[in-house]
Motif scaffolding. Structure first.
Motif, PDB file in Angstrom:
ATOM      1  N   PHE A 147      30.332 -11.369   5.588  1.00  0.00           N
ATOM      2  CA  PHE A 147      30.791 -11.870   6.620  1.00  0.00           C
ATOM      3  C   PHE A 147      31.866 -10.675   7.322  1.00  0.00           C
ATOM      4  CE2 PHE A 147      29.890 -16.522   5.901  1.00  0.00           C
ATOM      5  CZ  PHE A 147      28.559 -16.259   6.783  1.00  0.00           C
ATOM      6  N   ILE A 148      32.565 -10.256   6.299  1.00  0.00           N
ATOM      7  CA  ILE A 148      33.468  -9.229   6.692  1.00  0.00           C
ATOM      8  C   ILE A 148      32.957  -7.800   7.226  1.00  0.00           C
ATOM      9  CG2 ILE A 148      35.348  -7.632   5.895  1.00  0.00           C
ATOM     10  CD1 ILE A 148      36.313 -10.579   6.579  1.00  0.00           C
ATOM     11  N   MET A 149      31.921  -7.630   6.356  1.00  0.00           N
ATOM     12  CA  MET A 149      31.067  -6.357   6.942  1.00  0.00           C
ATOM     13  C   MET A 149      30.380  -6.624   8.146  1.00  0.00           C
ATOM     14  SD  MET A 149      31.655  -4.051   4.685  1.00  0.00           S
ATOM     15  CE  MET A 149      30.373  -2.921   4.993  1.00  0.00           C
ATOM     16  N   ILE A 150      29.771  -8.039   8.730  1.00  0.00           N
ATOM     17  CA  ILE A 150      29.201  -7.909   9.832  1.00  0.00           C
ATOM     18  C   ILE A 150      30.372  -7.938  10.763  1.00  0.00           C
ATOM     19  CG2 ILE A 150      28.025  -9.964  11.201  1.00  0.00           C
ATOM     20  CD1 ILE A 150      26.622 -10.610   8.670  1.00  0.00           C
ATOM     21  N   LEU A 192      33.007  -6.205  10.899  1.00  0.00           N
ATOM     22  CA  LEU A 192      33.307  -4.902  11.171  1.00  0.00           C
ATOM     23  C   LEU A 192      32.398  -4.130  11.885  1.00  0.00           C
ATOM     24  CD1 LEU A 192      35.141  -4.031   7.758  1.00  0.00           C
ATOM     25  CD2 LEU A 192      36.219  -4.276   9.974  1.00  0.00           C
ATOM     26  N   ILE A 193      31.068  -4.159  11.368  1.00  0.00           N
ATOM     27  CA  ILE A 193      29.974  -3.587  12.019  1.00  0.00           C
ATOM     28  C   ILE A 193      30.080  -3.869  13.610  1.00  0.00           C
ATOM     29  CG2 ILE A 193      27.540  -3.141  12.312  1.00  0.00           C
ATOM     30  CD1 ILE A 193      27.563  -3.368   9.159  1.00  0.00           C
ATOM     31  N   PHE A 194      30.172  -5.274  13.929  1.00  0.00           N
ATOM     32  CA  PHE A 194      30.267  -5.823  15.149  1.00  0.00           C
ATOM     33  C   PHE A 194      31.531  -5.043  16.129  1.00  0.00           C
ATOM     34  CE2 PHE A 194      31.682  -8.856  18.572  1.00  0.00           C
ATOM     35  CZ  PHE A 194      30.324  -9.016  19.113  1.00  0.00           C
ATOM     36  N   ASN A 195      32.502  -4.989  15.473  1.00  0.00           N
ATOM     37  CA  ASN A 195      33.717  -4.469  16.137  1.00  0.00           C
ATOM     38  C   ASN A 195      33.413  -2.905  16.530  1.00  0.00           C
ATOM     39  OD1 ASN A 195      35.137  -6.797  16.690  1.00  0.00           O
ATOM     40  ND2 ASN A 195      36.117  -6.474  14.540  1.00  0.00           N
ATOM     41  N   VAL A 196      32.753  -2.094  15.275  1.00  0.00           N
ATOM     42  CA  VAL A 196      32.489  -0.743  15.542  1.00  0.00           C
ATOM     43  C   VAL A 196      31.455  -0.514  16.517  1.00  0.00           C
ATOM     44  CG1 VAL A 196      31.724   1.309  14.412  1.00  0.00           C
ATOM     45  CG2 VAL A 196      33.207  -0.134  13.154  1.00  0.00           C
ATOM     46  N   ASN A 221      30.852  -2.388  19.188  1.00  0.00           N
ATOM     47  CA  ASN A 221      31.350  -2.630  20.629  1.00  0.00           C
ATOM     48  C   ASN A 221      32.370  -1.526  20.981  1.00  0.00           C
ATOM     49  OD1 ASN A 221      30.261  -5.099  21.083  1.00  0.00           O
ATOM     50  ND2 ASN A 221      31.833  -6.199  20.091  1.00  0.00           N
ATOM     51  N   TYR A 222      33.160  -1.055  19.958  1.00  0.00           N
ATOM     52  CA  TYR A 222      34.060  -0.067  20.251  1.00  0.00           C
ATOM     53  C   TYR A 222      33.248   1.366  20.822  1.00  0.00           C
ATOM     54  CZ  TYR A 222      37.708   3.699  20.028  1.00  0.00           C
ATOM     55  OH  TYR A 222      38.731   4.690  20.236  1.00  0.00           O
ATOM     56  N   PHE A 223      32.129   1.806  20.198  1.00  0.00           N
ATOM     57  CA  PHE A 223      31.500   2.933  20.578  1.00  0.00           C
ATOM     58  C   PHE A 223      30.403   2.768  21.375  1.00  0.00           C
ATOM     59  CE2 PHE A 223      33.231   4.101  16.172  1.00  0.00           C
ATOM     60  CZ  PHE A 223      33.991   5.288  16.789  1.00  0.00           C
ATOM     61  N   SER A 224      30.274   1.597  22.017  1.00  0.00           N
ATOM     62  CA  SER A 224      29.107   1.185  22.869  1.00  0.00           C
ATOM     63  C   SER A 224      29.436   1.779  24.256  1.00  0.00           C
ATOM     64  CB  SER A 224      28.698  -0.297  22.877  1.00  0.00           C
ATOM     65  OG  SER A 224      29.898  -0.810  23.493  1.00  0.00           O
ATOM     66  N   PHE A 225      30.438   2.164  24.645  1.00  0.00           N
ATOM     67  CA  PHE A 225      30.729   2.829  25.944  1.00  0.00           C
ATOM     68  C   PHE A 225      31.069   4.205  25.877  1.00  0.00           C
ATOM     69  CE2 PHE A 225      34.499   0.811  24.648  1.00  0.00           C
ATOM     70  CZ  PHE A 225      35.802   1.572  25.141  1.00  0.00           C
ATOM     71  N   PHE A 226      31.109   4.935  26.986  1.00  0.00           N
ATOM     72  CA  PHE A 226      31.186   6.185  27.057  1.00  0.00           C
ATOM     73  C   PHE A 226      32.832   6.559  27.599  1.00  0.00           C
ATOM     74  CE2 PHE A 226      26.790   6.520  28.002  1.00  0.00           C
ATOM     75  CZ  PHE A 226      26.499   7.300  26.957  1.00  0.00           C
ATOM     76  N   GLN A 227      33.567   6.848  26.748  1.00  0.00           N
ATOM     77  CA  GLN A 227      35.088   7.087  27.053  1.00  0.00           C
ATOM     78  C   GLN A 227      35.264   8.301  27.759  1.00  0.00           C
ATOM     79  OE1 GLN A 227      37.193   7.368  23.195  1.00  0.00           O
ATOM     80  NE2 GLN A 227      36.850   5.256  22.651  1.00  0.00           N
ATOM     81  N   THR A 228      35.959   8.117  28.861  1.00  0.00           N
ATOM     82  CA  THR A 228      36.163   9.338  29.583  1.00  0.00           C
ATOM     83  C   THR A 228      37.114   9.992  29.288  1.00  0.00           C
ATOM     84  OG1 THR A 228      37.256   7.782  31.422  1.00  0.00           O
ATOM     85  CG2 THR A 228      34.870   8.119  31.705  1.00  0.00           C
ATOM     86  N   PRO A 229      37.190  11.226  29.536  1.00  0.00           N
ATOM     87  CA  PRO A 229      38.311  12.010  28.911  1.00  0.00           C
ATOM     88  C   PRO A 229      39.716  11.845  30.147  1.00  0.00           C
ATOM     89  CG  PRO A 229      36.441  13.673  29.635  1.00  0.00           C
ATOM     90  CD  PRO A 229      36.087  12.122  29.707  1.00  0.00           C
TER      91      PRO A 229
END
Length: 51
Positions: free
Chosen positions: A16-19, A21-25, A27-35
């Protein structure tokens, strides 16, 4: 819940902890960060309050 006792709680906890963490990662990298290269000019307006 004694029915689930043979499931090895430490393995379930790590799963559950790995799921989580993977879910949060993902979600964090799913959008393009504008500089943030643009510098916004903030205009300071001095307001004279007349009480």
């Amino acid at each position: 819940m004694p029915q689930m006792a043979p499931l090895n709680w430490l393995a379930l906890f790590t799963l559950f902890i790995m799921i989580f963490l993977i879910f949060n990662v993902m979600n964090y990298f799913s959008f393009f960060q504008t500089p943030k290269s643009k510098k916004f000019k903030t205009s300071i307006k001095k307001i004279n309050w007349k009480w």
